[in-house]
Scaffold this motif. Sequence first.
Motif, mmCIF file in Angstrom:
data_model
loop_
_atom_site.group_PDB
_atom_site.id
_atom_site.type_symbol
_atom_site.label_atom_id
_atom_site.label_comp_id
_atom_site.label_asym_id
_atom_site.label_seq_id
_atom_site.Cartn_x
_atom_site.Cartn_y
_atom_site.Cartn_z
ATOM 1 N N ALA A 112 14.052 1.716 49.365
ATOM 2 C CA ALA A 112 12.597 1.776 49.536
ATOM 3 C C ALA A 112 11.889 1.262 48.292
ATOM 4 O O ALA A 112 10.900 0.521 48.376
ATOM 5 C CB ALA A 112 12.165 3.210 49.850
ATOM 6 N N GLN A 113 12.404 1.636 47.125
ATOM 7 C CA GLN A 113 11.783 1.192 45.873
ATOM 8 C C GLN A 113 11.917 -0.316 45.695
ATOM 9 O O GLN A 113 10.942 -0.998 45.328
ATOM 10 C CB GLN A 113 12.413 1.921 44.698
ATOM 11 C CG GLN A 113 11.783 1.566 43.359
ATOM 12 C CD GLN A 113 12.363 2.393 42.232
ATOM 13 O OE1 GLN A 113 13.576 2.554 42.137
ATOM 14 N NE2 GLN A 113 11.509 2.941 41.397
ATOM 15 N N VAL A 114 13.105 -0.852 45.947
ATOM 16 C CA VAL A 114 13.310 -2.293 45.779
ATOM 17 C C VAL A 114 12.469 -3.080 46.781
ATOM 18 O O VAL A 114 11.848 -4.093 46.436
ATOM 19 C CB VAL A 114 14.800 -2.651 45.901
ATOM 20 C CG1 VAL A 114 14.992 -4.162 45.906
ATOM 21 C CG2 VAL A 114 15.596 -2.016 44.770
ATOM 22 N N ALA A 115 12.454 -2.616 48.041
ATOM 23 C CA ALA A 115 11.630 -3.296 49.046
ATOM 24 C C ALA A 115 10.160 -3.291 48.636
ATOM 25 O O ALA A 115 9.449 -4.288 48.805
ATOM 26 C CB ALA A 115 11.807 -2.640 50.408
ATOM 27 N N GLY A 116 9.695 -2.179 48.096
ATOM 28 C CA GLY A 116 8.319 -2.111 47.631
ATOM 29 C C GLY A 116 8.046 -3.091 46.513
ATOM 30 O O GLY A 116 6.984 -3.733 46.472
ATOM 31 N N ARG A 117 9.009 -3.228 45.615
ATOM 32 C CA ARG A 117 8.857 -4.184 44.514
ATOM 33 C C ARG A 117 8.811 -5.614 45.036
ATOM 34 O O ARG A 117 7.999 -6.443 44.578
ATOM 35 C CB ARG A 117 10.011 -4.001 43.530
ATOM 36 C CG ARG A 117 9.814 -4.740 42.220
ATOM 37 C CD ARG A 117 10.696 -4.171 41.127
ATOM 38 N NE ARG A 117 12.116 -4.322 41.433
ATOM 39 C CZ ARG A 117 12.972 -3.307 41.483
ATOM 40 N NH1 ARG A 117 12.564 -2.063 41.301
ATOM 41 N NH2 ARG A 117 14.255 -3.530 41.732
#
Length: 249
Positions: free
Chosen positions: A16-21
């Motif tokens: 989720a964090q990487v996709a958000g980035r």
Amino acid sequence: MDAGNLNDGELAAHLAQVAGRILCEVRGAGVFSAEALGKAGDQTANQFLVRALREQRPDDGLLSEEQQDNFERLAHARVWIIDPVDGTREFGEHRSDWAVHVGLAIDGVASVGAVALPGLGVVLRSDAPQPLPALADRPRMLVSRTRPAREAVAVAEAIGAELVAMGSAGAKAMAVVRGGAEIYLHTGGQFEWDSCAPVAVAKAHGLHVSRVDGSPLVYNQSDLYMPDLLICRPEWATRVLAEVAALSA
């Protein structure tokens, strides 16, 4: 980071964090028109999440808003349910009230989840719950910024709640977790990807989660439509459920 050593909760939060980035990079690139930005974000984040989950959890089922459902997932007890961009409109409008959902349903129960709020630099996780903030004296109820549901407005009036308009479902659910509101009552219809990860996170933080008749939310169904849900502070659950029931009496 070696993603191959991550447990389910860690994997959900990492993805989720990487996709958000990635989505923030897409939005900040300045190469898409306002009309094309939402679609570009959906497609880019979906490709990353789907490929990553296929690599890391090849034996699990997978359901994504942005990918054709082939019902193969119904043969699995464990199914990842993702929404690459929850709140595509808000993402395209350069607002902050959009989210990335990475959830895992086990035997139909939203069991693991991470919700990234990239516009706020926050990831909320089912495996790392935080204490709930102090309860407000006057309840605040989250509603759609474009189409507040009639039932939510009526319940808010009945209990003296302040209406707070916000974008995506994930942003609204996480606002309850983070103390920005006490109640998220939705009766306008959603799909499984809209709530699986938020429900897992909310439940882990001690919030009440259910359908508006009090029955459980069940995932990985052949029919993906979910008519309604209630995510709220437990102190308000009985009252809100009673007021909803009274509306249909």
